[in-house]
Design a protein around this motif. Structure first.
Motif, mmCIF file in Angstrom:
data_model
loop_
_atom_site.group_PDB
_atom_site.id
_atom_site.type_symbol
_atom_site.label_atom_id
_atom_site.label_comp_id
_atom_site.label_asym_id
_atom_site.label_seq_id
_atom_site.Cartn_x
_atom_site.Cartn_y
_atom_site.Cartn_z
ATOM 1 N N THR A 1 5.643 11.821 -10.985
ATOM 2 C CA THR A 1 6.391 11.768 -9.732
ATOM 3 C C THR A 1 6.574 10.309 -9.315
ATOM 4 N N GLN B 1 5.717 9.029 -6.592
ATOM 5 C CA GLN B 1 4.467 8.632 -5.957
ATOM 6 C C GLN B 1 3.427 8.223 -7.002
ATOM 7 N N GLU B 2 3.317 8.982 -8.068
ATOM 8 C CA GLU B 2 2.368 8.642 -9.138
ATOM 9 C C GLU B 2 2.750 7.334 -9.820
ATOM 10 N N TYR C 1 4.438 4.837 -8.464
ATOM 11 C CA TYR C 1 4.172 3.739 -7.531
ATOM 12 C C TYR C 1 2.675 3.430 -7.503
ATOM 13 N N ALA C 2 1.837 4.471 -7.495
ATOM 14 C CA ALA C 2 0.386 4.269 -7.503
ATOM 15 C C ALA C 2 -0.053 3.530 -8.769
ATOM 16 N N TYR D 1 4.360 1.545 0.039
ATOM 17 C CA TYR D 1 3.843 2.804 -0.514
ATOM 18 C C TYR D 1 3.445 3.752 0.614
ATOM 19 N N ARG D 2 2.683 3.209 1.581
ATOM 20 C CA ARG D 2 2.245 4.047 2.707
ATOM 21 C C ARG D 2 3.439 4.598 3.478
ATOM 22 N N ARG E 1 6.411 5.201 2.383
ATOM 23 C CA ARG E 1 7.164 6.156 1.569
ATOM 24 C C ARG E 1 6.406 7.442 1.269
ATOM 25 N N HIS E 2 5.084 7.314 1.046
ATOM 26 C CA HIS E 2 4.353 8.427 0.442
ATOM 27 C C HIS E 2 3.179 8.971 1.254
#
Length: 59
Positions: A10, A12-13, A15-16, A53-54, A56-57
């Motif tokens: 995903t 999110q994954e 980006y992490a 990140y925060r 967005r996710h």
């Protein structure tokens, strides 16, 4: 077992993973005693990307 590709994860994954990689680069630069100015830029970039990140996710 097959390895996941970028397109299998995903946003999110992905980006992490990016944040983890950038944090690792910043850590390595500090351990190796690289340019303090360069390390400062890495820290600033990491702060900016973590904030994004925060927003967005993280609800």
């Amino acid at each position: 077992m097959t390895e996941e590709s970028y397109s299998d994860r995903t946003p999110q994954e992905n980006y992490a993973s990016f944040l983890n990689a950038l944090a690792g680069i910043e850590d390595d630069a500090g351990i190796e005693g690289y340019s303090q100015e360069g390390i400062r830029f890495l820290r600033e970039a990491l702060e900016e990307f973590r904030s994004e990140y925060r927003s967005r996710h993280v609800a």
